[in-house]
Enzyme design. Structure first.
Site, short mmCIF file in Angstrom:
data_model
loop_
_atom_site.label_atom_id
_atom_site.label_comp_id
_atom_site.label_asym_id
_atom_site.label_seq_id
_atom_site.Cartn_x
_atom_site.Cartn_y
_atom_site.Cartn_z
N TRP A 1 75.47 2.72 64.61
CA TRP A 1 75.97 1.35 64.47
C TRP A 1 76.32 0.85 65.88
O TRP A 1 77.02 1.53 66.63
CB TRP A 1 77.21 1.37 63.57
CG TRP A 1 77.90 0.05 63.41
CD1 TRP A 1 77.31 -1.15 63.09
CD2 TRP A 1 79.30 -0.22 63.57
NE1 TRP A 1 78.27 -2.13 63.02
CE2 TRP A 1 79.49 -1.60 63.31
CE3 TRP A 1 80.40 0.57 63.89
CZ2 TRP A 1 80.74 -2.19 63.37
CZ3 TRP A 1 81.65 -0.02 63.96
CH2 TRP A 1 81.81 -1.39 63.70
N ASP B 1 83.00 8.41 60.26
CA ASP B 1 83.09 6.97 60.01
C ASP B 1 82.60 6.77 58.58
O ASP B 1 81.43 7.00 58.27
CB ASP B 1 82.19 6.23 61.02
CG ASP B 1 82.24 4.72 60.82
OD1 ASP B 1 82.84 4.26 59.83
OD2 ASP B 1 81.66 4.00 61.67
N LYS C 1 82.86 -3.14 52.50
CA LYS C 1 81.66 -3.14 51.66
C LYS C 1 81.97 -2.78 50.21
O LYS C 1 81.56 -3.49 49.31
CB LYS C 1 80.63 -2.15 52.20
CG LYS C 1 80.59 -2.01 53.70
CD LYS C 1 79.83 -3.10 54.38
CE LYS C 1 80.03 -3.00 55.88
NZ LYS C 1 79.05 -3.65 56.66
#
Ligand code: KET
Length: 443
Positions: free
Chosen positions: A171, A252, A288
């Site tokens: 990311w 993460d 999310k």
């Protein structure tokens, strides 16, 4: 001859002040009545920053007026009508909060206690002995990003010189986070373009070669941007080498529940490491899985070998947070605590998560079917189906990705990533045409 403004600039701040005093004096004597406009900014040396590679894509999308335009840039879930989605359980939790007339006072630095308890339990499983033994330090953070940033500051302060190893690719914001925290980082091999799969041997040997005591950043599930996760056996081998080298795993977890539709299955990598008694860091996000993108709700968890160490770590995380943003926002924390704390809402959330994950899986299948039906070359596109989570890493290069946007009005990141969460079944054919054109007609 220099323009007059250049002389002002050269005079600097002090010179300007003198000039203003002289003009004021002359004005007071009635000798001069003009107003002086100074057109040189004190911010002259600040250059224009480039647009963000992910969030900048949404800005460009908004400026496009084409009717077929499609935003597959940012990882944000949309409905089949391509509208943002507020989960039913979120609305219910918010109604509960209104009924109760909850206060708006400052939270403690570490955040809402009910949220911190719920988030640790969601991560490790409510009956995990680590929780009973109080070996986990949990601090509410400003979503995943803010939580990663807190951990980066902790590393910078207490592990000077220690390196963070991040996957190649990862990311995009990971590098910014560690750069800004002044934490050195390097990459370990992850993606193999030849197989469009995991470069497992490369990953293992790079983790092995890292200086002892490095932090190894791992995506808990639904690796961003590749959508390729290690198998359970590979996770075991990764844990082996991390343990051997005395490294510290740093997860993460931004997509718990989004990869498989199951919160427990998607936390299995973290739980596997924790069950070995390893110390580890985990940044969590509710952007999310609960659709709370704008509430900025997440947490940093540090699993320690003793309750005493966890208490000390927590105290230092609070010390880092206080001068950064003082204390976190309460609204999202209450939503999470209400949803997880209420058995009916909790099971409703799981259903909604399965629905979201299911819609993504179905457009993934439809996109694959559309591409295969149109492309008669025999190319193997099955990697699209093998990838999991919100994204597909298409393998399109920068020029091909540019063609997707410039010719087809399909907005995506320049590394070839598309967010399937922003795709509808109705647009799969169109996207398939765009991908085939870009793949074969642009090199
Ligand atoms: N980790 C990963 C792997 C990740 O993809 C994101 C967000 C985050 C953390 C942080 O999300 P937060 O909202 O701070 O909890 N990714 C999407 C959005 C973004 O880039 O900010 C994305 O990749 O599109």
């Amino acid at each position: 001859m220099l323009p007059p403004s250049s002389y002002f600039y050269m005079m600097g701040n002090f010179g300007l002040q003198i000039l203003v005093i002289v003009i004021s004096f002359l004005q007071s004597l009635g000798r001069i009545t003009m107003a002086v406009a100074v057109d040189v900014s004190q911010f002259e040396s600040i250059t224009m920053a480039p647009p963000d590679p992910i969030l900048g894509v949404s800005e460009a999308f908004r400026a496009d007026t084409h009717e077929m335009k499609l935003n597959l840039g940012v990882g944000a879930y949309r409905t089949e009508e391509l509208q943002p989605y507020v989960l039913g359980v979120v609305k219910k939790a918010e109604n509960l909060m209104l009924e109760r007339g909850e206060f708006k006072e400052y939270l403690p630095i570490e955040g809402l206690a009910a949220f911190n308890k719920a988030t640790a339990e969601l991560l490790l499983g409510a009956d995990n002995p680590i929780i009973k033994q109080q070996r986990i330090a949990t601090v509410q953070g400003l979503s995943g990003t803010g939580s990663l940033r807190l951990a980066a500051a902790l590393i910078e302060r207490y592990f000077p010189g220690a390196k963070v190893l991040i996957s190649s690719p990862t990311w995009g914001n990971h590098k910014n986070i560690f750069n800004d925290a002044r934490v050195p980082w390097s990459e370990y091999r992850y993606y193999d373009p030849k197989t469009v799969g995991l470069d497992f041997d490369g990953m293992i040997s790079d983790i092995k070669a890292a200086p002892e005591g490095s932090f190894i950043l791992l995506h808990g599930c639904a690796h961003n941007p590749t959508g390729i996760d290690p198998t359970p056996e590979q996770w075991e081998a990764i844990a082996d080498v991390i343990q051997e080298k005395n490294h510290i795993p740093f997860f993460d977890v931004a997509y718990q529940g989004f990869a498989s539709g199951s919160l427990d299955a998607d936390a299995s990598s973290v739980r596997l490491f924790a069950a070995r008694g390893m110390e580890l860091l985990v940044a969590q996000s509710y952007s999310k899985n609960l659709g709370l993108y704008a509430e900025r709700i997440g947490a940093i968890n540090v699993v320690c070998s003793s309750a005493d160490a966890a208490a000390r770590v927590k105290s230092q995380l609070k010390r880092i947070a206080r001068p950064m943003y003082s204390n976190p926002p309460v609204h999202g924390a209450r939503i999470v605590a209400n949803v997880v704390g209420d058995p009916a809402l909790f099971s409703e959330w799981k259903e909604e998560m399965e629905l979201m994950a299911g819609r993504i899986k179905s457009v993934r299948q439809k996109l694959y079917d559309s591409i295969c039906a149109k492309d008669k070359s025999g190319k193997d596109w099955s990697y699209i189906l093998k990838q999991i989570g919100m994204f597909s890493f298409t393998g399109l290069n920068r020029a091909q990705s540019d063609n997707m946007t410039d010719k087809w009005h399909v907005y995506m990141t320049k590394d070839g990533r598309i967010s399937l969460a922003g795709l509808s079944a109705a647009k799969c054919e169109y996207l398939a045409d765009a991908i085939i054109d870009s793949f074969y007609n642009v090199s």
